[in-house]
Design a protein around this motif. Sequence first.
Motif, PDB file in Angstrom:
ATOM      1  N   GLY A 214     143.393 131.437  17.033  1.00  0.00           N
ATOM      2  CA  GLY A 214     142.951 131.577  15.204  1.00  0.00           C
ATOM      3  C   GLY A 214     143.311 133.303  14.297  1.00  0.00           C
ATOM      4  O   GLY A 214     143.309 132.384  13.481  1.00  0.00           O
TER       5      GLY A 214
ATOM      6  N   THR B 139     145.038 123.121  12.198  1.00  0.00           N
ATOM      7  CA  THR B 139     145.773 123.922  14.016  1.00  0.00           C
ATOM      8  C   THR B 139     145.668 123.432  15.184  1.00  0.00           C
ATOM      9  O   THR B 139     146.376 122.355  15.313  1.00  0.00           O
TER      10      THR B 139
ATOM     11  N   THR C  12     146.181 127.242  21.018  1.00  0.00           N
ATOM     12  CA  THR C  12     145.744 126.884  19.292  1.00  0.00           C
ATOM     13  C   THR C  12     143.826 126.994  18.597  1.00  0.00           C
ATOM     14  O   THR C  12     144.035 128.107  18.213  1.00  0.00           O
TER      15      THR C  12
ATOM     16  N   LEU D  42     152.675 123.022  10.055  1.00  0.00           N
ATOM     17  CA  LEU D  42     151.825 123.302   9.130  1.00  0.00           C
ATOM     18  C   LEU D  42     151.707 124.288   7.997  1.00  0.00           C
ATOM     19  O   LEU D  42     151.350 124.227   7.072  1.00  0.00           O
ATOM     20  N   SER D  43     152.437 125.067   8.990  1.00  0.00           N
ATOM     21  CA  SER D  43     153.246 126.427   7.888  1.00  0.00           C
ATOM     22  C   SER D  43     153.857 125.216   7.181  1.00  0.00           C
ATOM     23  O   SER D  43     154.562 126.148   5.504  1.00  0.00           O
TER      24      SER D  43
ATOM     25  N   SER E 136     152.501 122.446  16.216  1.00  0.00           N
ATOM     26  CA  SER E 136     151.183 122.045  14.864  1.00  0.00           C
ATOM     27  C   SER E 136     151.593 123.820  14.523  1.00  0.00           C
ATOM     28  O   SER E 136     151.340 123.804  12.899  1.00  0.00           O
ATOM     29  N   VAL E 137     151.788 124.692  14.801  1.00  0.00           N
ATOM     30  CA  VAL E 137     151.531 125.944  13.616  1.00  0.00           C
ATOM     31  C   VAL E 137     153.113 126.173  13.203  1.00  0.00           C
ATOM     32  O   VAL E 137     152.980 126.438  11.832  1.00  0.00           O
TER      33      VAL E 137
ATOM     34  N   ARG F  39     149.424 133.217  11.457  1.00  0.00           N
ATOM     35  CA  ARG F  39     151.036 132.835  11.911  1.00  0.00           C
ATOM     36  C   ARG F  39     152.726 132.662  12.099  1.00  0.00           C
ATOM     37  O   ARG F  39     152.805 132.537  13.131  1.00  0.00           O
TER      38      ARG F  39
ATOM     39  N   GLU G 214     138.164 125.246  14.850  1.00  0.00           N
ATOM     40  CA  GLU G 214     138.674 124.894  15.268  1.00  0.00           C
ATOM     41  C   GLU G 214     138.726 123.668  16.742  1.00  0.00           C
ATOM     42  O   GLU G 214     138.837 122.228  16.693  1.00  0.00           O
TER      43      GLU G 214
END
Length: 412
Positions: free
Chosen positions: A91, A350, A87, A142-143, A138-139, A95, A220
């Motif tokens: 960055g 993220t 992660t 968050l998406s 995580s991605v 995504r 991050e």
Amino acid sequence: MHDPLRSIRTVIPTRRPRPRQTEITEHRRIIVMVALALGGFAIGTTEFVSMGLLPLIAEDFAISEDQAGHIISAYALGVVVGAPLITALTGLIPRRRLLLILMAAFTVGHVLSIVADNYPVLLISRFLAGLPHGAYFSVAGLSAASMAPAGQRGRAIAFVGMGLSVATVAGVPAAQALGQAFGWAASYMLVAVLGLVTVLALWFLMPHMTKMKPTSVLTELGALTRSQVWLTLAIGTVGFGGMFAVYTYISWTMTERAGLDIGWMWLVLMAYGVGSVAGNWFGGRLADRNLEYGILFALVMIAGVLTSFYFTSVNPVLGTINFALVGFFGSSLIPSLQIRLMDVAGDAQTLAAALNHSALNLANASGAALGGAVIAAGLGYSAPALAGAGLAVAAILVWFPTVWLRRRAAIR
């Protein structure tokens, strides 16, 4: 003047550009979240079916129960290492592209697990398969939150996480049945196929996440300077460990202690899965309603149902029902922890979200190790439940100063 490229373009159609997240309809948003949840379904299948495969793996490689449990720890440690590392270093990658890369890597890791012909190679393969796990969730989470309407972040994250919960109902029993019939490698083959299908689904459905801006490594890593991030991770690491202390050795607990025939283990795992699905749904709404007290409520209930399992695990029916409650309250904790990390991480959401999965899988590894230790000490297959309840109580003790410090900082 004749244009040769025009002739070629009439024969070979160009790929339709993917829309931006701000251009999709509500119907398309739901379909995209289903595709994201499919990845969670594949991940949940592999994470939980391995626990039911331990007797088969132990027999195949002629190793002890405790050594077989290291398969669980290897995957979990892959998540712990991969989530923050991947992660932080990715960055700047869009995504959508990152999700495709992560799920492709997950699929390759399972192909390596299928062809592993000895115990050390399987350990390494499981570690590699776990590396993309936390970063993907995580991605993906968050998406989903980025696409969600106002006030529905918890539900959106829970929807994506529902893939993992549904896996415990459908994916894990199916993979377990395949493993019982054709050997443990068949279970991982199913996961590899699921991973490939997810890659294809994301390729065709996932929009460009234009509202999710690129971040640098330093941005991050800024999450690591925030005390509230560390305290929230501590709650997840400690509080969630008890569930895995029980789940890792559930096959032996239900067959050796409760007297259940091994052929019915799929039903035990399915009961846990039903509890997880319902708990994930409940946890998403709990997070949107009251974040802090939602975490406390889940921890108290985890301690209660684990203590109860110590006594009910002598009976196959009562033990199965109680195990479903373990899944319900364990899953209800996850959305609240994820949202809390997003809220306290600033611009480093993220990495913070990935660290949540690192924490949960560190709980996985430590819980499996703790359960194996108490069993190896001769305390019996029911003892991990009490050890796990102790972990939940410890997490409750961490919750109080965590919330107090946050409220104190808000007053200043």
